[in-house]
Design an enzyme around this catalytic site. Structure first.
Site, PDB file in Angstrom:
ATOM      1  N   CYS A   1      -5.485  -1.952  -3.302  1.00  0.00           N
ATOM      2  CA  CYS A   1      -4.779  -3.121  -4.120  1.00  0.00           C
ATOM      3  C   CYS A   1      -3.744  -3.609  -3.275  1.00  0.00           C
ATOM      4  O   CYS A   1      -2.727  -2.858  -2.829  1.00  0.00           O
ATOM      5  CB  CYS A   1      -4.087  -2.240  -5.076  1.00  0.00           C
ATOM      6  SG  CYS A   1      -2.752  -3.049  -6.085  1.00  0.00           S
TER       7      CYS A   1
ATOM      8  N   CYS B   1       0.027  -3.408  -4.798  1.00  0.00           N
ATOM      9  CA  CYS B   1       0.270  -2.035  -4.639  1.00  0.00           C
ATOM     10  C   CYS B   1       1.182  -1.910  -3.195  1.00  0.00           C
ATOM     11  O   CYS B   1       2.377  -1.105  -3.192  1.00  0.00           O
ATOM     12  CB  CYS B   1      -0.493  -1.008  -4.769  1.00  0.00           C
ATOM     13  SG  CYS B   1      -1.506  -0.994  -6.346  1.00  0.00           S
TER      14      CYS B   1
END
Length: 108
Positions: free
Chosen positions: A32, A35
């Site tokens: 991700c 993230c």
């Protein structure tokens, strides 16, 4: 100085619901991109609020039980628990200022 505690499904109940102070749960994934942008802010919160807030993180792919329990639909995701109750929920990238506002709102 506080740090982010990495936990798993098996530790979730104990680390989140057996705590006297509020707990911020950060759901993330290695694949991700957002993230990676949010992680430094999560570390900052753990350091800044260590006296009043516990910060834990869970990788979503390896921990489906906690993901289901917290109804995580996308990452990054945040869940803030206070007195065993979910008080704040956020999905998607979040800036440091917005994160600070979210945490302050729950601690004050």
């Amino acid at each position: 100085m506080g740090s982010v505690l990495e936990i798993t499904d098996t530790e979730f109940e104990k680390e989140v619901f057996s705590e006297d102070k509020p707990v911020l749960v950060y759901f993330w994934a290695s694949w991700c991109g957002p993230c990676r942008l949010v992680s430094p802010s999560i570390d900052w919160v753990a350091n800044t609020y260590s006296d009043r807030l516990k910060v834990v993180k869970l990788e979503v792919d390896a921990n489906p039980d906690a993901v289901a329990k917290c109804k995580v639909e996308g990452v990054p995701a945040l869940r803030l628990f206070k007195d065993k109750e979910l008080v704040k929920s956020h999905e998607g990238a979040i800036g440091k200022q917005q994160l600070q506002t979210l945490v302050d709102g729950c601690l004050n």
